[in-house]
Design a protein around this motif. Structure first.
Motif, PDB file in Angstrom:
ATOM      1  N   ILE A 289       1.078  -1.299   0.134  1.00 47.29           N
ATOM      2  CA  ILE A 289      -0.673   0.100   0.001  1.00 47.29           C
ATOM      3  C   ILE A 289       0.443   1.631  -0.307  1.00 47.29           C
ATOM      4  CG2 ILE A 289      -0.368  -0.027   2.533  1.00 47.29           C
ATOM      5  CD1 ILE A 289      -3.245   0.736   0.033  1.00 47.29           C
ATOM      6  N   ILE A 290       1.940   1.026   0.648  1.00 47.07           N
ATOM      7  CA  ILE A 290       2.535   2.009   0.483  1.00 47.07           C
ATOM      8  C   ILE A 290       3.518   2.695  -0.666  1.00 47.07           C
ATOM      9  CG2 ILE A 290       5.419   2.768   1.329  1.00 47.07           C
ATOM     10  CD1 ILE A 290       4.777   1.797   4.160  1.00 47.07           C
ATOM     11  N   ILE A 291       3.899   1.276  -1.482  1.00 44.84           N
ATOM     12  CA  ILE A 291       4.465   1.822  -3.107  1.00 44.84           C
ATOM     13  C   ILE A 291       3.292   2.802  -3.442  1.00 44.84           C
ATOM     14  CG2 ILE A 291       5.272  -0.284  -4.505  1.00 44.84           C
ATOM     15  CD1 ILE A 291       6.768  -1.724  -2.681  1.00 44.84           C
ATOM     16  N   ALA A 292       2.323   1.495  -3.706  1.00 44.36           N
ATOM     17  CA  ALA A 292       1.281   2.670  -4.621  1.00 44.36           C
ATOM     18  C   ALA A 292       0.980   4.091  -4.706  1.00 44.36           C
ATOM     19  CB  ALA A 292      -0.202   1.525  -4.562  1.00 44.36           C
ATOM     20  N   THR A 293       0.983   3.802  -2.755  1.00 43.46           N
ATOM     21  CA  THR A 293       0.550   5.625  -2.790  1.00 43.46           C
ATOM     22  C   THR A 293       1.453   6.240  -3.407  1.00 43.46           C
ATOM     23  OG1 THR A 293      -1.133   4.569  -0.486  1.00 43.46           O
ATOM     24  CG2 THR A 293      -0.093   6.683  -0.567  1.00 43.46           C
ATOM     25  N   ARG A 294       2.458   5.936  -2.383  1.00 45.76           N
ATOM     26  CA  ARG A 294       3.950   6.582  -3.000  1.00 45.76           C
ATOM     27  C   ARG A 294       4.099   6.950  -4.860  1.00 45.76           C
ATOM     28  NH1 ARG A 294       8.929   3.796  -1.344  1.00 45.76           N
ATOM     29  NH2 ARG A 294       8.293   2.777  -3.768  1.00 45.76           N
ATOM     30  N   ARG A 295       3.481   5.755  -5.165  1.00 49.91           N
ATOM     31  CA  ARG A 295       3.743   6.397  -6.469  1.00 49.91           C
ATOM     32  C   ARG A 295       2.474   7.299  -7.078  1.00 49.91           C
ATOM     33  NH1 ARG A 295       2.378   2.113  -9.429  1.00 49.91           N
ATOM     34  NH2 ARG A 295       3.856   2.720 -11.636  1.00 49.91           N
ATOM     35  N   ASN A 296       1.035   7.421  -6.275  1.00 52.50           N
ATOM     36  CA  ASN A 296      -0.097   7.902  -6.997  1.00 52.50           C
ATOM     37  C   ASN A 296      -0.562   7.428  -7.653  1.00 52.50           C
ATOM     38  OD1 ASN A 296       0.329  10.282  -5.374  1.00 52.50           O
ATOM     39  ND2 ASN A 296       1.769  11.089  -6.811  1.00 52.50           N
TER      40      ASN A 296
ATOM     41  N   ASN B  46       2.014  14.157  -1.416  1.00 48.31           N
ATOM     42  CA  ASN B  46       1.753  13.951  -2.750  1.00 48.31           C
ATOM     43  C   ASN B  46       0.765  14.899  -3.138  1.00 48.31           C
ATOM     44  OD1 ASN B  46       4.465  12.860  -3.622  1.00 48.31           O
ATOM     45  ND2 ASN B  46       2.946  10.327  -3.248  1.00 48.31           N
ATOM     46  N   GLY B  47       0.379  15.412  -1.878  1.00 48.32           N
ATOM     47  CA  GLY B  47      -0.832  16.155  -2.088  1.00 48.32           C
ATOM     48  C   GLY B  47      -2.324  15.292  -2.694  1.00 48.32           C
ATOM     49  N   ASN B  48      -1.904  13.958  -3.082  1.00 44.87           N
ATOM     50  CA  ASN B  48      -3.215  13.129  -3.713  1.00 44.87           C
ATOM     51  C   ASN B  48      -4.353  13.122  -2.827  1.00 44.87           C
ATOM     52  OD1 ASN B  48      -4.694  11.092  -4.717  1.00 44.87           O
ATOM     53  ND2 ASN B  48      -2.786  10.535  -6.021  1.00 44.87           N
ATOM     54  N   ILE B  49      -5.764  13.587  -2.515  1.00 49.36           N
ATOM     55  CA  ILE B  49      -6.635  13.838  -1.534  1.00 49.36           C
ATOM     56  C   ILE B  49      -7.651  13.031  -2.149  1.00 49.36           C
ATOM     57  CG2 ILE B  49      -8.786  15.169  -1.853  1.00 49.36           C
ATOM     58  CD1 ILE B  49      -6.786  16.765  -0.365  1.00 49.36           C
ATOM     59  N   LEU B  50      -7.173  12.251  -3.332  1.00 49.06           N
ATOM     60  CA  LEU B  50      -7.980  10.720  -3.572  1.00 49.06           C
ATOM     61  C   LEU B  50      -7.462   9.792  -3.015  1.00 49.06           C
ATOM     62  CD1 LEU B  50      -9.393  11.297  -7.659  1.00 49.06           C
ATOM     63  CD2 LEU B  50     -10.720  11.695  -5.440  1.00 49.06           C
TER      64      LEU B  50
ATOM     65  N   MET C 148      -9.462   7.924   0.584  1.00 48.89           N
ATOM     66  CA  MET C 148      -9.570   5.927   0.393  1.00 48.89           C
ATOM     67  C   MET C 148      -9.063   5.867   1.795  1.00 48.89           C
ATOM     68  SD  MET C 148      -8.975   4.522  -3.354  1.00 48.89           S
ATOM     69  CE  MET C 148      -8.164   5.484  -3.707  1.00 48.89           C
ATOM     70  N   LEU C 149      -8.187   5.852   2.221  1.00 52.10           N
ATOM     71  CA  LEU C 149      -6.972   5.768   3.033  1.00 52.10           C
ATOM     72  C   LEU C 149      -7.970   5.853   4.662  1.00 52.10           C
ATOM     73  CD1 LEU C 149      -3.914   6.489   2.447  1.00 52.10           C
ATOM     74  CD2 LEU C 149      -4.084   4.357   2.663  1.00 52.10           C
TER      75      LEU C 149
ATOM     76  N   TYR D 193      -6.200  20.111   4.687  1.00 51.06           N
ATOM     77  CA  TYR D 193      -8.082  20.570   5.110  1.00 51.06           C
ATOM     78  C   TYR D 193      -8.123  19.763   6.121  1.00 51.06           C
ATOM     79  CZ  TYR D 193     -12.527  21.905   4.659  1.00 51.06           C
ATOM     80  OH  TYR D 193     -14.299  21.561   4.641  1.00 51.06           O
ATOM     81  N   CYS D 194      -7.843  18.427   4.091  1.00 45.55           N
ATOM     82  CA  CYS D 194      -8.493  16.665   4.173  1.00 45.55           C
ATOM     83  C   CYS D 194      -8.147  15.842   6.040  1.00 45.55           C
ATOM     84  CB  CYS D 194      -8.478  15.874   3.241  1.00 45.55           C
ATOM     85  SG  CYS D 194      -8.915  14.694   3.081  1.00 45.55           S
ATOM     86  N   LEU D 195      -7.133  16.808   6.161  1.00 47.05           N
ATOM     87  CA  LEU D 195      -6.932  15.710   7.908  1.00 47.05           C
ATOM     88  C   LEU D 195      -7.158  16.223   8.663  1.00 47.05           C
ATOM     89  CD1 LEU D 195      -3.056  15.033   6.241  1.00 47.05           C
ATOM     90  CD2 LEU D 195      -4.492  13.211   6.714  1.00 47.05           C
ATOM     91  N   ILE D 196      -7.584  17.581   8.427  1.00 45.19           N
ATOM     92  CA  ILE D 196      -8.096  18.599   9.686  1.00 45.19           C
ATOM     93  C   ILE D 196      -9.151  18.126   9.834  1.00 45.19           C
ATOM     94  CG2 ILE D 196      -8.481  20.693  10.421  1.00 45.19           C
ATOM     95  CD1 ILE D 196      -5.871  21.721   8.979  1.00 45.19           C
ATOM     96  N   LYS D 197      -9.635  18.313   8.953  1.00 44.74           N
ATOM     97  CA  LYS D 197     -11.457  17.909   8.663  1.00 44.74           C
ATOM     98  C   LYS D 197     -11.696  16.634   8.976  1.00 44.74           C
ATOM     99  CE  LYS D 197     -15.494  18.276   6.121  1.00 44.74           C
ATOM    100  NZ  LYS D 197     -16.510  18.562   5.114  1.00 44.74           N
ATOM    101  N   ASP D 198     -10.868  15.301   9.424  1.00 45.85           N
ATOM    102  CA  ASP D 198     -10.479  13.931   9.411  1.00 45.85           C
ATOM    103  C   ASP D 198     -10.215  14.157  10.995  1.00 45.85           C
ATOM    104  OD1 ASP D 198     -11.102  11.320   8.899  1.00 45.85           O
ATOM    105  OD2 ASP D 198      -9.524  10.847  10.056  1.00 45.85           O
ATOM    106  N   LEU D 199      -9.853  14.262  11.354  1.00 48.39           N
ATOM    107  CA  LEU D 199      -9.516  14.853  13.055  1.00 48.39           C
ATOM    108  C   LEU D 199     -10.500  15.016  13.802  1.00 48.39           C
ATOM    109  CD1 LEU D 199      -5.377  16.082  13.295  1.00 48.39           C
ATOM    110  CD2 LEU D 199      -6.384  13.721  14.095  1.00 48.39           C
TER     111      LEU D 199
END
Length: 158
Positions: free
Chosen positions: A49-56, A92-96, A100-101, A134-140
């Motif tokens: 999952i890290i490899i796939a996320t790092r690659r976006n 990476n700033g990948n919101i999608l 998902m995570l 923003y996404c992380l703060i909102k999730d927190l």
């Protein structure tokens, strides 16, 4: 072979390997920099999952999460440089992928830090990935109804 398939984005192969229960054999990828072991980790410590996320790779992340396997989808696992999949998504700033995570892992550990002491939120801020922050703060703070602009203005002062 599974690590090589994830790294190269070979969705059909990854699906087939996981469905068939194929173990990772380090001899099969000996010429490749990510040598696998029985814990589905590359020799540097990165999980699938890290490899796939790092690659976006949005499609690969979606596929891996669909298996709902703690071995494959440990979103809190520390990989290379002590970075989690959530950290890479924020970096990476990948919101999608970030969404998902966060959705997959009901209680993600936002406070995990890499070797340099960075959390996912710190990565988002230092990389100027404001929507990710923003996404992380909102999730927190799910119960806090704060307008997007207020949070971004506060972060920008950081």
């Amino acid at each position: 072979m599974l690590i090589l398939a994830v790294h190269n984005g070979w969705l059909e192969d990854v699906h087939m390997f996981i469905e068939s229960g194929m173990p990772i054999d380090s001899r099969e990828v000996s010429s490749y920099p990510y040598r696998g072991d029985a814990n589905h980790r590359a020799h540097r410590g990165d999980t699938l999952i890290i490899i796939a996320t790092r690659r976006n790779d949005i499609d690969m992340v979606k596929l891996l999460l669909s298996f709902e396997s703690p071995i494959i989808c440990d979103t809190d696992a520390l990989g290379d440089n002590g970075m989690t999949a959530l950290m890479w998504a924020a970096f990476n700033g990948n919101i999608l992928i970030l969404e998902m995570l966060l959705k997959y892992h009901r209680t993600p550990r936002h406070n995990l830090r890499n070797e340099e002491g960075y959390t996912p939120l710190i990565f988002a801020i230092t990389q100027r990935q404001w929507p990710a922050a923003y996404c992380l703060i909102k999730d927190l703070y799910l119960d806090v109804d704060v307008p997007h602009e207020v949070i971004i203005n506060g972060i920008c002062r950081y």
